[in-house]
Each structure stands twice: as C-alpha cells, then as structure tokens.
Design a protein around this motif. Structure first.
Motif, short mmCIF file in Angstrom:
data_model
loop_
_atom_site.label_atom_id
_atom_site.label_comp_id
_atom_site.label_asym_id
_atom_site.label_seq_id
_atom_site.Cartn_x
_atom_site.Cartn_y
_atom_site.Cartn_z
N ASP A 117 4.23 6.45 8.41
CA ASP A 117 2.97 5.72 8.18
C ASP A 117 2.80 4.52 9.08
O ASP A 117 1.82 3.78 8.97
CB ASP A 117 2.86 5.28 6.71
N VAL A 118 3.75 4.29 9.99
CA VAL A 118 3.69 3.15 10.91
C VAL A 118 4.14 3.61 12.29
O VAL A 118 5.13 4.33 12.43
CB VAL A 118 4.60 1.99 10.45
N GLU A 119 3.42 3.16 13.32
CA GLU A 119 3.82 3.41 14.70
C GLU A 119 3.77 2.10 15.47
O GLU A 119 2.75 1.41 15.47
CB GLU A 119 2.89 4.42 15.37
N TYR A 120 4.87 1.76 16.13
CA TYR A 120 4.88 0.60 17.03
C TYR A 120 4.71 1.10 18.45
O TYR A 120 5.59 1.77 19.00
CB TYR A 120 6.17 -0.20 16.88
N ALA A 121 3.55 0.80 19.05
CA ALA A 121 3.21 1.32 20.38
C ALA A 121 3.68 0.43 21.52
O ALA A 121 3.62 0.83 22.68
CB ALA A 121 1.70 1.53 20.48
N GLY A 122 4.14 -0.80 21.21
CA GLY A 122 4.58 -1.71 22.26
C GLY A 122 3.43 -2.24 23.09
O GLY A 122 2.27 -2.22 22.67
N LEU A 123 3.77 -2.71 24.29
CA LEU A 123 2.75 -3.25 25.18
C LEU A 123 1.96 -2.10 25.81
O LEU A 123 2.53 -1.19 26.41
CB LEU A 123 3.40 -4.10 26.27
N CYS A 124 0.64 -2.15 25.68
CA CYS A 124 -0.21 -1.07 26.18
C CYS A 124 -1.11 -1.58 27.31
O CYS A 124 -1.46 -2.75 27.37
CB CYS A 124 -1.08 -0.52 25.05
N SER A 125 -1.50 -0.68 28.18
CA SER A 125 -2.44 -1.02 29.25
C SER A 125 -3.83 -1.20 28.65
O SER A 125 -4.09 -0.85 27.49
CB SER A 125 -2.47 0.11 30.29
N GLY B 91 1.33 4.63 -2.74
CA GLY B 91 0.92 5.96 -2.30
C GLY B 91 0.32 6.02 -0.92
O GLY B 91 0.03 7.10 -0.40
N GLY B 92 0.08 4.86 -0.29
CA GLY B 92 -0.44 4.83 1.07
C GLY B 92 -1.94 5.07 1.15
O GLY B 92 -2.61 5.28 0.14
N LEU B 93 -2.45 5.04 2.38
CA LEU B 93 -3.89 5.20 2.61
C LEU B 93 -4.26 6.53 3.24
O LEU B 93 -5.44 6.81 3.43
CB LEU B 93 -4.40 4.06 3.51
N GLY B 94 -3.25 7.32 3.60
CA GLY B 94 -3.54 8.58 4.25
C GLY B 94 -3.73 8.48 5.75
O GLY B 94 -3.92 9.48 6.44
N LEU B 95 -3.68 7.25 6.28
CA LEU B 95 -3.76 6.99 7.71
C LEU B 95 -2.59 6.11 8.12
O LEU B 95 -2.17 5.23 7.35
CB LEU B 95 -5.06 6.27 8.07
N PRO B 96 -2.04 6.30 9.31
CA PRO B 96 -0.96 5.43 9.76
C PRO B 96 -1.49 4.10 10.28
O PRO B 96 -2.67 3.97 10.62
CB PRO B 96 -0.32 6.23 10.90
N LEU B 97 -0.61 3.12 10.33
CA LEU B 97 -0.88 1.82 10.94
C LEU B 97 -0.23 1.81 12.32
O LEU B 97 0.97 2.08 12.44
CB LEU B 97 -0.31 0.69 10.09
N VAL B 98 -1.01 1.51 13.34
CA VAL B 98 -0.49 1.38 14.70
C VAL B 98 -0.50 -0.09 15.09
O VAL B 98 -1.53 -0.77 14.94
CB VAL B 98 -1.34 2.20 15.70
N LEU B 99 0.62 -0.58 15.59
CA LEU B 99 0.71 -1.96 16.08
C LEU B 99 0.98 -1.90 17.58
O LEU B 99 1.96 -1.27 18.02
CB LEU B 99 1.82 -2.74 15.39
N ALA B 100 0.14 -2.54 18.37
CA ALA B 100 0.26 -2.55 19.82
C ALA B 100 0.33 -3.98 20.31
O ALA B 100 -0.53 -4.80 19.98
CB ALA B 100 -0.91 -1.82 20.46
N GLY B 101 1.36 -4.30 21.08
CA GLY B 101 1.52 -5.65 21.62
C GLY B 101 2.98 -6.02 21.69
O GLY B 101 3.88 -5.26 21.28
N THR B 102 3.24 -7.19 22.22
CA THR B 102 4.60 -7.72 22.29
C THR B 102 4.58 -9.16 21.79
O THR B 102 3.51 -9.73 21.55
CB THR B 102 5.14 -7.69 23.73
N LEU C 190 0.83 -1.21 0.00
CA LEU C 190 0.00 0.00 0.00
C LEU C 190 0.86 1.26 0.00
O LEU C 190 0.56 2.23 -0.69
CB LEU C 190 -0.93 -0.01 1.22
N ALA C 191 1.94 1.24 0.79
CA ALA C 191 2.83 2.39 0.85
C ALA C 191 3.49 2.65 -0.50
O ALA C 191 3.62 3.81 -0.92
CB ALA C 191 3.90 2.16 1.93
N ALA C 192 3.87 1.58 -1.19
CA ALA C 192 4.50 1.73 -2.50
C ALA C 192 3.54 2.33 -3.51
O ALA C 192 3.96 2.96 -4.50
CB ALA C 192 5.01 0.38 -2.99
#
Length: 400
Positions: free
Chosen positions: A270-278, A243-254, A239-241
């Motif tokens: 366009d990507v955020e790794y949030a790690g382990l979340c409460s 042109g992307g979607l205009g929204l970022p992808l967030v990944l939360a977890g370990t 998707l990024a190649a």
C-alpha cells in the motif's frame, strides 16, 4: 522592458522550487519579447573554494563588497529598466541594493519565504510553527540555532537581517509576496504595506490531465518533518489498520527523512517510495493521482505542488493553514485538514477517494482555478504590471 534578474541558486543536491520559479520567469520574460539578463551566483561553487575562501563566506553574508562592485559594473553595462531580486544568500548579499541605489535603478524583490522576519525563513522550530522573531530582533533564532540546528550558522543570517532590514524596506520599490497569507505576516512584522503586493507564482501547463479516477495518492516534495511527512505516515498507518483505501500511497522526493520513509515503505503493497524523480516523472505521477497530499506542518508561503496538481485537474488534500487556505477551496477544488492532526488527515484522505464522481468534480474545479489564476499568461501579465508600477513609483519619488 529590460530586466536584470538577481539570484543565488540553491545547491543542486536539493531540488529547489525557488530555482525553478526563477528559471521559468526568466524564460517567460524572454518568450514575451522582453530583454532579460541574469546576475547569478551558485551555492554549489562553495564546495570548490579554498579553505580560506570558504571561511570568509559567512562573514560576507550581511555585506559583500566585491559583489557590490561587480554588480555595479554590470548595471553600467546593461542599464536595465528594473532589477528583480530573488535570493541573495549566501554569496550575493544585500549589497546589490546599494549598487542599484547608486545607479538609480528601481528594484523589485520576490519574497519566496520569510527571511525578512525569520533568519532561516521557515517560521518553524522544534516541530511547531514559531513566530518568536516576527516583528522583533532575531535573538531567539540564534539562541535556538534555527538554521541547520547551529547557533554559529544562524549568526550570519541574523546579522544580515538586523543590519539590512531598513535597507530592504527603503531601497526596494515593490515586494512581490507569493500569497496573501505571507503578506499578512510580513505586514504584521512592520514591513511597509504599501510596497507589498501579492503575485502568485505561475505553473506551466503540463500538457497532460488526469484520466479516470486515479491510481494512487501522491506526496511530492522534500521529505522533512516540516512538510508533514511524519504526520502522513501516521495517518496512513491508521487507515491501513482500518482496512486501507484501496489505493497505494506514492511518496516522491528526497530529504532528511528519506531513509526512514524507505524503511517504512519496504515490503508494503500500500506504499511506494519512488525517490527523486525527474520533472517528466513528476508530471506523470501527478496525472495518475486520485489526489495530491500536502500536509505541511509549517506555514507554506505558496505551494507549487498544489498548483501543479490543479493544472493536471487533480484535487489536493492540504493542511488548513498558510497559503493553502487561499489555494485550496475546501470542498470545491480539494479538501483541507486540521494542521498537525493525523486523524483529520486520515478522514480527508478517506473522503477524497470515497466518492469518485465528487473527486472528478473537485479535479475539474481545480483545473478551472488554474486556468483563471496560475497560467503563464496570467503570470507574465502580473509580472510586467508589477514592473511598470514599480518603475512609475520610483520615477515619481525621484522627481519629487
């Protein structure tokens, strides 16, 4: 009713949906006015054991005589109407079933995975769905070292499956399957169909719902291959190649893939790794999502993340197999993609954000489905009904 719940807690270093389900059901029963006790062992305690004691643990997986005696004493004190078994691995063992038989107490068991037919309970091996042991002996599981990639670690689980299969099937009055898809596989494996009933997990109302169109797409869960993380990364790069979607992808977890995910996300807008979340952070991330993504490669027995999204009025893009096909109504409460197909996943992600009005309608329909099938009130009703049916069936057999 007076209920005694049996559960071996998973290690706290790995967030467990099963632990959460047990905790929520215990609280739900208590809040509903029922008397509920908890017989619990914790896998965390293994780390504190002496080396000789640790060496004994695998030998007691199939049968733990000390726990049978301990639980028998607890039954004599509590005298419950019904015992509800969740997980017995590795410190409890199926010996608790014998204690219940001795005390003449009916047993119900929730099947959170596929351990009745697959030693690791996943139906997944070497990157693909595997049913080699379904309906037969778990020889393939040992040969391939399916639990923790170790033949030695797999042996106790396989031995317990073989040694206790008939005891489970005869001593448990009712099995709660958490999806129809799971039940179908277990019936095919030879489990008694008249004892298997579907009782979906419930989810507490988060108290927040999505406002607006959503700020990101969200993956929430364990970072493993079987959860489809690699597939999602491949689809997102495509998707990024383009042109992307205009929204970022967030990944939360370990999980085992967390370092790989962190490297992949580093330096990208366009990507955020949030790690382990409460839990609070997870609710907030979900309420701000345009969609939750569940691209699992294995056959999920349920899918709490999907129902949690429903509760927040957020649609899901999920793999079209396992329980997801009964949780997500394609085109109504979310979208389904072809399993293990990065192109199909990319297409559905593009589709879910392309039309904001349709996305809103999907989210509203998802919320209505949650209110109909997955609220705590519905969960309590189905739980107590299941107990009452189990007690009546057990008394009927005893009387005959």
């Amino acid at each position: 009713m007076k209920v005694l719940v049996v559960h071996n807690r998973y290690r706290s270093e790995q967030p467990s949906g099963e632990n959460n389900v047990v905790d929520q059901e215990v609280a739900l029963l208590a809040d509903g006015g029922h008397r509920v006790g908890l017989f619990e062992k914790r896998s965390d305690d293994i780390a504190q054991m002496s080396l000789p004691r640790k060496a004994i643990v695998p030998l007691q997986v199939p049968w733990n005589r000390a726990v049978r005696a301990e639980f028998g004493a607890r039954l004599r004190v509590d005298r419950p109407d019904v015992v509800h078994v969740h997980n017995t691995f590795p410190l409890i063992s199926p010996s608790v079933l014998a204690a219940c038989a001795d005390a003449r107490v009916p047993v119900v068991a929730t099947l959170h995975n596929y351990t009745m037919v697959c030693p690791p309970g996943t139906l997944y091996r070497d990157g693909h769905v595997c049913t080699d042991c379904v309906g037969g002996k778990p020889v393939a599981a040992v040969r391939h070292g399916c639990y923790r990639d170790s033949k030695l670690a797999t042996v106790p689980m396989a031995a317990s499956l073989v040694a206790n299969r008939r005891r489970w099937w005869s001593d448990v009055t009712r099995f709660f399957c958490i999806s129809g898809a799971q039940r179908e596989i277990l019936v095919r494996a030879g489990m008694p169909s008249d004892r298997l009933v579907v009782k979906h997990n419930f989810v507490a109302d988060p108290g927040v719902s999505r406002l607006g169109e959503g700020q990101h797409l969200l993956f929430l869960g364990r970072l493993t291959k079987e959860k489809g993380v690699g597939l999602l990364m491949t689809a997102w790069d495509r998707l990024a190649a383009a042109g992307g979607l205009g929204l970022p992808l967030v990944l939360a977890g370990t999980g085992p893939m967390q370092d790989e995910v962190a490297r992949w996300a580093a330096g990208r807008e366009d990507v955020e790794y949030a790690g382990l979340c409460s839990k609070e952070q997870c609710r907030e991330l979900t309420s701000r999502a345009a969609a939750v993504v569940a691209p699992s490669a294995w056959l999920e027995a349920f899918g709490l993340v999907v129902v949690e999204a429903m509760a927040a009025g957020v649609p899901t893009v999920a793999a079209a197999h396992g329980a997801f096909t009964e949780l997500v109504e394609d085109g109504v409460t979310g979208l389904l993609h072809r399993p293990d197909d990065a192109g199909s996943l990319a297409d559905r992600l593009r589709e879910i954000v392309a039309a904001p009005e349709r996305n809103r309608q999907l989210g509203e329909a998802a919320r209505r489905r949650y209110e109909r099938d997955f609220t705590p009130a519905v969960g309590l009703d189905r739980l107590i009904t299941g107990y009452e049916v189990a007690v009546a069936a057990y008394e009927g057999v005893a009387a005959s």
